[in-house]
Every structure is written in C-alpha cells, then in structure tokens.
Design a protein around this motif. Structure first.
Motif, PDB file in Angstrom:
ATOM      1  N   THR A 172     -21.925 -10.840   0.369  1.00  0.00           N
ATOM      2  CA  THR A 172     -20.480 -10.889   0.131  1.00  0.00           C
ATOM      3  C   THR A 172     -19.729 -10.385   1.357  1.00  0.00           C
ATOM      4  O   THR A 172     -18.775 -11.025   1.826  1.00  0.00           O
ATOM      5  N   GLU A 173     -20.167  -9.256   1.886  1.00  0.00           N
ATOM      6  CA  GLU A 173     -19.502  -8.700   3.067  1.00  0.00           C
ATOM      7  C   GLU A 173     -19.673  -9.599   4.288  1.00  0.00           C
ATOM      8  O   GLU A 173     -18.744  -9.763   5.085  1.00  0.00           O
TER       9      GLU A 173
ATOM     10  N   ALA B  71     -22.011 -15.503  -3.127  1.00  0.00           N
ATOM     11  CA  ALA B  71     -23.043 -14.586  -2.633  1.00  0.00           C
ATOM     12  C   ALA B  71     -24.091 -14.319  -3.710  1.00  0.00           C
ATOM     13  O   ALA B  71     -25.288 -14.277  -3.422  1.00  0.00           O
ATOM     14  N   ASP B  72     -23.658 -14.146  -4.960  1.00  0.00           N
ATOM     15  CA  ASP B  72     -24.603 -13.959  -6.074  1.00  0.00           C
ATOM     16  C   ASP B  72     -25.540 -15.163  -6.192  1.00  0.00           C
ATOM     17  O   ASP B  72     -26.749 -15.010  -6.353  1.00  0.00           O
TER      18      ASP B  72
ATOM     19  N   LYS C 188     -17.363 -12.585   3.861  1.00  0.00           N
ATOM     20  CA  LYS C 188     -15.973 -12.177   4.112  1.00  0.00           C
ATOM     21  C   LYS C 188     -15.719 -12.043   5.613  1.00  0.00           C
ATOM     22  O   LYS C 188     -14.682 -12.469   6.118  1.00  0.00           O
TER      23      LYS C 188
ATOM     24  N   SER D  29     -11.640 -13.742  -3.216  1.00  0.00           N
ATOM     25  CA  SER D  29     -12.700 -12.736  -3.135  1.00  0.00           C
ATOM     26  C   SER D  29     -13.680 -12.878  -4.302  1.00  0.00           C
ATOM     27  O   SER D  29     -14.877 -12.643  -4.140  1.00  0.00           O
TER      28      SER D  29
ATOM     29  N   VAL E 221     -15.986 -15.730  -3.355  1.00  0.00           N
ATOM     30  CA  VAL E 221     -16.971 -15.303  -2.351  1.00  0.00           C
ATOM     31  C   VAL E 221     -18.083 -14.517  -3.024  1.00  0.00           C
ATOM     32  O   VAL E 221     -19.265 -14.714  -2.731  1.00  0.00           O
ATOM     33  N   ARG E 222     -17.748 -13.608  -3.942  1.00  0.00           N
ATOM     34  CA  ARG E 222     -18.767 -12.810  -4.648  1.00  0.00           C
ATOM     35  C   ARG E 222     -19.675 -13.714  -5.476  1.00  0.00           C
ATOM     36  O   ARG E 222     -20.896 -13.546  -5.477  1.00  0.00           O
TER      37      ARG E 222
END
Length: 94
Positions: free
Chosen positions: A35-36, A68-69, A39, A61, A64-65
């Motif tokens: 996630t980071e 990423a998951d 971003k 956001s 994006v999370r």
C-alpha cells in the motif's frame, strides 16, 4: 435437498483469509508495505477526473489498499513468504 455449507469469512478483497495466523500476519504486513509503495508511486492520487476533492482522495486510498491486499493474497512480491519463514523459525526457537 442438498445441505448448505457455511461460506468461509473473507477479507476486504473477497479472498478467504489464511488458516495459519502467522501466514495471515505476514500477508497483512506485505499488503501494508505494498500500500505504501503504491502510494509512493502515485497510484490513487486524485487526477481531477471526477471533479477531485477530499472524497475522491479518500476513496482513492481505499482502492489502493484493496489493490495491495489483492496483490499480497495472490502471491505478492515474496515478502510475506520471507516474513512467514522468519516468524515460524522464531516460534520454533522459543
């Protein structure tokens, strides 16, 4: 009549969580890391396509999370496996 079996719980990405808590923790940590990184790469930033604003940034956001998951749960970049092995080793040493 066929019996109905319960469905396993799912995460935000809709994928069933891992049965092993250590593997789940490692996968969650990889997802947070991804996630980071996503971003930092600019993914999820408001492009003013829909008018911009705070709402678009907040939902970006979340997107994006979720991405990423999904990346982490479908194999990821190998970080979760390394973390899992290190945690498993540390568990055996204690």
């Amino acid at each position: 009549m066929t019996p109905i079996s319960p469905t396993p719980p799912t995460t935000l990405s809709g994928v069933a969580p891992a049965k092993d808590p250590l593997r789940q923790a490692a996968t969650d940590l990889e997802a947070a890391f991804l996630t980071e990184m996503l971003k930092s790469a600019g993914l999820g930033k408001s492009r003013d396509i829909m008018g911009g604003g705070a709402g678009e940034d907040q939902f970006g956001s979340l997107l994006v999370r979720a991405q990423a998951d999904q990346i982490a749960r479908s194999g990821g970049i190998g970080l979760a496996e390394s973390l899992f092995n290190a945690l498993k080793e540390a568990e055996h040493d204690n």
